[in-house]
Design an enzyme around this catalytic site. Structure first.
Site, short mmCIF file in Angstrom:
data_model
loop_
_atom_site.label_atom_id
_atom_site.label_comp_id
_atom_site.label_asym_id
_atom_site.label_seq_id
_atom_site.Cartn_x
_atom_site.Cartn_y
_atom_site.Cartn_z
N TYR A 72 3.87 9.22 31.84
CA TYR A 72 4.60 10.04 30.87
C TYR A 72 5.31 9.16 29.84
O TYR A 72 5.36 9.49 28.65
CB TYR A 72 5.60 10.94 31.59
CG TYR A 72 6.46 11.75 30.66
CD1 TYR A 72 5.96 12.88 30.02
CD2 TYR A 72 7.78 11.39 30.39
CE1 TYR A 72 6.74 13.63 29.16
CE2 TYR A 72 8.57 12.13 29.53
CZ TYR A 72 8.05 13.25 28.90
OH TYR A 72 8.81 13.97 28.05
N GLU A 74 18.23 5.21 38.02
CA GLU A 74 17.09 4.43 37.52
C GLU A 74 15.97 5.33 37.04
O GLU A 74 15.40 5.11 35.97
CB GLU A 74 16.60 3.48 38.61
CG GLU A 74 15.41 2.64 38.22
CD GLU A 74 15.71 1.62 37.13
OE1 GLU A 74 14.76 1.16 36.49
OE2 GLU A 74 16.88 1.27 36.91
N TYR A 117 12.61 12.24 37.59
CA TYR A 117 11.32 12.77 37.15
C TYR A 117 11.03 14.06 37.89
O TYR A 117 11.22 14.15 39.10
CB TYR A 117 10.21 11.76 37.44
CG TYR A 117 8.83 12.27 37.07
CD1 TYR A 117 8.44 12.37 35.74
CD2 TYR A 117 7.92 12.65 38.04
CE1 TYR A 117 7.17 12.83 35.39
CE2 TYR A 117 6.66 13.11 37.71
CZ TYR A 117 6.29 13.21 36.38
OH TYR A 117 5.03 13.67 36.05
N VAL A 118 10.60 15.05 37.12
CA VAL A 118 10.13 16.32 37.67
C VAL A 118 8.74 16.55 37.09
O VAL A 118 8.54 16.40 35.88
CB VAL A 118 11.08 17.48 37.32
CG1 VAL A 118 10.50 18.81 37.80
CG2 VAL A 118 12.47 17.25 37.92
N GLY A 152 11.67 23.32 34.19
CA GLY A 152 12.24 24.60 33.78
C GLY A 152 12.70 25.45 34.95
O GLY A 152 13.27 26.53 34.75
N GLY A 202 14.85 24.30 37.29
CA GLY A 202 16.16 23.86 37.73
C GLY A 202 16.19 22.64 38.62
O GLY A 202 17.26 22.23 39.07
N GLY A 207 15.54 19.39 37.88
CA GLY A 207 16.22 18.26 37.25
C GLY A 207 17.73 18.45 37.28
O GLY A 207 18.48 17.53 37.61
N TYR A 235 19.85 16.57 28.89
CA TYR A 235 21.03 15.82 29.31
C TYR A 235 22.26 16.25 28.51
O TYR A 235 23.34 16.43 29.07
CB TYR A 235 20.81 14.31 29.15
CG TYR A 235 19.71 13.76 30.01
CD1 TYR A 235 19.45 14.24 31.30
CD2 TYR A 235 18.89 12.74 29.54
CE1 TYR A 235 18.44 13.71 32.08
CE2 TYR A 235 17.87 12.21 30.31
CZ TYR A 235 17.65 12.70 31.58
OH TYR A 235 16.65 12.19 32.35
#
Length: 158
Positions: free
Chosen positions: A23, A83, A86-87, A93, A95, A97, A131
């Site tokens: 990614y 560090e 990742y999802v 979407g 929840g 993360g 964030y």
């Protein structure tokens, strides 16, 4: 569902790290082995910690957070440096993360840590927006520096 990682999670953590590297357009930089991850997370002297985000229905891991303690000389207390977060795209979407960050923030609050911080690529606008929606703010006055590979070896053997 968020839970601390267990040794049996090493293969999936390794896979998720590889997916994150893809990614971030840097798969060649993700060189950690499963053994290195096991040693870092579950060896005699763990240097890092991880949490797994699992699908609430199937229990299948869909994301992870890998973190370690840092220390603020100005605040005089530890903090958490995240560090990797990742999802998987298929689970975004839902929840996961936010739940991972909430768990780390909870650890900070209950343990008296003064910070939860991380880096984000400047082109990763979806992550930045996410964030900032949680109240995180960029530290624009700081620039990250890094020594690796030949430069690290040259300085370390001078």
């Amino acid at each position: 569902m968020i839970r601390p990682a267990a040794p049996a999670d090493i293969p999936v953590i390794h896979t998720l790290i590889r997916e994150l590297a893809e990614y971030e357009k840097a798969p060649h930089e993700a060189r950690a082995t499963e053994q290195q991850l096991h040693d870092a997370l579950f060896g005699d002297h763990p240097a890092a910690h991880a949490h797994i985000a699992a699908d609430d229905t199937t229990g299948e891991p869909v994301g992870f957070a890998l973190w370690f303690l840092n220390f603020s000389t100005w605040r005089g207390v530890h903090g958490i440096y995240l560090e990797d977060l990742y999802v998987r795209p298929s689970a975004r979407g839902a929840g996961h993360g936010k739940a991972l960050l909430t768990e780390l923030a909870h650890l900070c609050v209950t343990r008296g840590y003064g910070r939860l911080e991380w880096s984000v690529l400047d082109w990763n606008r979806p992550a930045i927006n996410f964030y900032e929606s949680l109240g995180a703010r960029p530290q624009d006055e700081w620039t990250v520096y890094r020594l690796t590979d030949e430069a690290l070896t040259k300085l370390g053997t001078a």
